[in-house]
Design a protein around this motif. Structure first.
Motif, PDB file in Angstrom:
ATOM      1  N   ASN B 206       0.841  -1.203   0.000  1.00  0.00           N
ATOM      2  CA  ASN B 206       0.000   0.000   0.000  1.00  0.00           C
ATOM      3  C   ASN B 206       0.873   1.248   0.000  1.00  0.00           C
ATOM      4  O   ASN B 206       0.424   2.321   0.392  1.00  0.00           O
ATOM      5  CB  ASN B 206      -0.895   0.024   1.248  1.00  0.00           C
ATOM      6  N   ILE B 207       2.117   1.110  -0.445  1.00  0.00           N
ATOM      7  CA  ILE B 207       3.050   2.216  -0.208  1.00  0.00           C
ATOM      8  C   ILE B 207       2.713   3.455  -1.032  1.00  0.00           C
ATOM      9  O   ILE B 207       2.986   4.581  -0.606  1.00  0.00           O
ATOM     10  CB  ILE B 207       4.516   1.761  -0.393  1.00  0.00           C
ATOM     11  N   GLY B 208       2.073   3.249  -2.189  1.00  0.00           N
ATOM     12  CA  GLY B 208       1.656   4.409  -2.984  1.00  0.00           C
ATOM     13  C   GLY B 208       0.703   5.273  -2.171  1.00  0.00           C
ATOM     14  O   GLY B 208       0.815   6.504  -2.126  1.00  0.00           O
ATOM     15  N   LYS B 209      -0.211   4.613  -1.497  1.00  0.00           N
ATOM     16  CA  LYS B 209      -1.218   5.278  -0.680  1.00  0.00           C
ATOM     17  C   LYS B 209      -0.590   5.924   0.559  1.00  0.00           C
ATOM     18  O   LYS B 209      -0.935   7.042   0.937  1.00  0.00           O
ATOM     19  CB  LYS B 209      -2.187   4.183  -0.239  1.00  0.00           C
ATOM     20  N   GLU B 211       2.499   6.892   0.991  1.00  0.00           N
ATOM     21  CA  GLU B 211       3.313   8.058   0.656  1.00  0.00           C
ATOM     22  C   GLU B 211       2.451   9.256   0.264  1.00  0.00           C
ATOM     23  O   GLU B 211       2.871  10.399   0.412  1.00  0.00           O
ATOM     24  CB  GLU B 211       4.307   7.725  -0.461  1.00  0.00           C
ATOM     25  N   GLU B 214      -2.594   9.240   2.452  1.00  0.00           N
ATOM     26  CA  GLU B 214      -4.019   8.920   2.505  1.00  0.00           C
ATOM     27  C   GLU B 214      -4.271   8.082   3.739  1.00  0.00           C
ATOM     28  O   GLU B 214      -3.729   6.985   3.868  1.00  0.00           O
ATOM     29  CB  GLU B 214      -4.424   8.076   1.291  1.00  0.00           C
ATOM     30  N   GLU B 221      -8.801  -2.034   5.827  1.00  0.00           N
ATOM     31  CA  GLU B 221      -8.792  -1.555   4.440  1.00  0.00           C
ATOM     32  C   GLU B 221      -7.496  -1.902   3.723  1.00  0.00           C
ATOM     33  O   GLU B 221      -7.478  -2.098   2.515  1.00  0.00           O
ATOM     34  CB  GLU B 221      -9.031  -0.036   4.399  1.00  0.00           C
ATOM     35  N   GLY B 222      -6.404  -1.980   4.481  1.00  0.00           N
ATOM     36  CA  GLY B 222      -5.098  -2.211   3.846  1.00  0.00           C
ATOM     37  C   GLY B 222      -4.838  -3.667   3.496  1.00  0.00           C
ATOM     38  O   GLY B 222      -4.059  -3.961   2.600  1.00  0.00           O
ATOM     39  N   ILE B 286       6.638   6.906   5.302  1.00  0.00           N
ATOM     40  CA  ILE B 286       7.275   5.727   4.707  1.00  0.00           C
ATOM     41  C   ILE B 286       8.432   5.220   5.563  1.00  0.00           C
ATOM     42  O   ILE B 286       8.795   4.063   5.483  1.00  0.00           O
ATOM     43  CB  ILE B 286       7.761   5.974   3.263  1.00  0.00           C
TER      44      ILE B 286
END
Lengths: 361, 361
Positions: B206-209, B211, B214, B221-222, B286
């Motif tokens: 989920n790193i896009g989220k 960073e 969000e 949810e993750g 992160i």
């Protein structure tokens, strides 16, 4: 001149409609009858929506019989996910004639090599096989008989096996597709596979979100600075592979900047500044081509080519392993190996093969 | 009885406040003076917020001088990220006496072994080193002198080196911490490291989220079905490792179900049904311990232990590689190796070491 389109998906209908519009006789094939029935019932026609205009265009034939579909055609456009190339090559080998030309749109990495190898094994060594470096169109089927073309790429490289067949192909097709330009050989098209960089990694590193069906902008929201920095490393690996084969290609960052003449400090900045990416949303299905096609048909063959030059590819390997673990599939085994591409572990022999492949058109 | 707390973070203040409240004399150490100054200026006191009540509690001393901090203490509670254990062990070796006991809260995987090894190398082989399997508290510092305890775990296993020192430890401490129970040896605490399963993988996927800052519910949810299914495979690897060392542990799924007596078909169902996870949100930085601690101090030593039994750990390896590639760090090298844990490649010798480690308290 007759042309056959294999694959009645987004790209297949876009190619077909564009050719019909320009007066060509076009035959449409798909192996799934259900995808063809609505078109047949619509009088073999589809509606093209482009530049704000809609036009209904009729195929000469629409069939799931491959032999019939290709019988009268000089060019056979394969517009399917690359994981279907192997099966299509085996079927084509049964009925193709040596003066026919196959064009993979696109080949991903090693598509033309893999298809050529199958044809040769089946005694069809005279057939020319070409591949583009990317799909010409940004397009989407809006329903079973409607296709919308949002954009046409300015320049799309194409190369062939044998390499010197490309000039004849460009001569024949550039009137219909002025964006096409010739590459010296298929190492260029196969190594300039930018989808290998942009598709699987951001997808996998946002998979929690994708599986939750959360809509997000794939490039502008999905590629965070951290992910972009990873992609730069991944791209360095691709360029290192290209270098050992004597192929000079733009980095992903230059590729992104090109469109708008932008420059940025990083790939992240370049992507954020590129308004072409503004409205591209992420796929909302985990069974996306971004993984199922781009892992086995892009990253796996790239890693295979790296092996030939003893190039380390830890970034590519990690993404292949991650996808294999998540999807519980052995993508290395499913993907294009050196053997499937008809290659041996020698840089010189691969270059020779790419440049001179057997016959001359 | 005097007790020293090393680490003035969330957990350190929770432990300290709980002990002071029960009449203990508690010394607080941290190597960063900036974290201590507000407490010193607050009359060496912190405010504990628990069960809707607030109470101000005073440490006997608050210092960045380790020798002073531990001088009078029987027990030294180390409540820091596991990546700090090595440095703390080296510093403690300079001033610790052989009748003092170190307890790592928690040790992650191999914490007690790694600390014990350093102490022995520095001639402090008499010191008992224990570790818990997880942090006793769900807690958070709400500012520099306030700590809120949201929950106390019902049962937390603890084990020691030498193994038979554990009964004395439990005797001394269970009055203050009734949740503690003894494990036969540190292989139990180190292999029952559930954070290794739940922390790094969902974080990275989920790193896009993350960073993008969000906010999302980390567990509910993750951890999508796909990610949960990956975690089950990762957990199978952990259980396979435990098995070769003769350690019987619950699967992550059972662990999640335990709290509410729930049962589900899958880890995903179990997590979704567990309301304890309802309000746990993802870290929004992160540089989170979920990666920086749990990759080198949990997954790396687990993969090292797997190697001893020739257990394949493709899922663990993939996550270690992914984190290393994303963070551009060699977590395998930074992490706990067999050598750092004082282990050799032999199942029997590791079991013997864990059970009989040298001296007896």
């Amino acid at each position: 001149m007759n042309i056959t389109i294999i694959g009645a998906g987004n790209g297949g209908l876009a190619f077909g409609a564009t050719l019909i519009k320009q007066g060509m006789s076009v035959n449409l094939f798909d192996k799934f009858p259900t995808i063809l029935v609505p078109i047949i019932e619509n009088n073999n026609s589809v509606t093209l929506d482009q530049d704000g205009r809609k036009e209904t265009l009729q195929f000469s034939s629409v069939t799931d019989n491959l032999e019939e579909a290709i019988r009268a055609s000089k060019y056979i456009f394969v517009v399917t996910p690359a994981f279907a190339h192997k099966e299509i090559a085996a079927e084509l080998a049964k009925c193709i004639k040596k003066d026919q030309v196959i064009i993979l749109n696109p080949g991903r990495t090693g598509g033309a090599l893999a298809v050529k190898k199958i044809l040769e094994e089946k005694g069809k060594s005279g057939v020319v096989v070409a591949e583009t470096e990317t799909l010409l169109y940004a397009c989407r089927k809006t329903n079973a008989t409607d296709v919308c073309i949002y954009g046409v790429k300015d320049k799309v490289g194409v190369a062939s096996l044998p390499a010197n067949a490309i000039n004849k192909i460009i001569n024949d097709l550039s009137i219909y597709f002025p964006s096409l330009f010739p590459y010296p050989n298929v190492l260029f098209t196969s190594l300039n596979n930018i989808g290998a960089i942009f598709h699987p990694t951001p997808f996998l590193l946002n998979i929690g979100k994708i599986e939750s069906k959360e809509s997000f902008k794939y490039y502008h929201e999905g590629i965070s600075p951290f992910i972009a920095s990873f992609l730069e490393k991944l791209d360095e690996e691709r360029l290192s592979i290209a270098k050992i084969f004597g192929v000079q290609l733009p980095a992903a960052k230059e590729w992104v900047e090109k469109s708008y003449g932008l420059t940025g400090n990083s790939l992240y900045d370049a992507i954020q500044s590129n308004l072409n990416y503004k409205d591209i949303f992420a796929p909302l299905d985990i069974n996306s081509r971004y993984v199922l096609e781009d892992i086995p048909m892009s990253l796996v063959p790239l890693a295979e080519l790296a092996r030939v030059g003893s190039i380390e590819t830890p970034y590519m390997n990690t993404i292949i392993d991650l996808a294999s673990a998540l999807y519980k599939r052995d993508f290395r085994k499913e993907g294009r190996s050196l053997e499937e591409m008809g290659l041996v572990e020698s840089i010189e022999s691969i270059q020779r093969l790419a440049n001179n492949h057997f016959s001359i058109i």
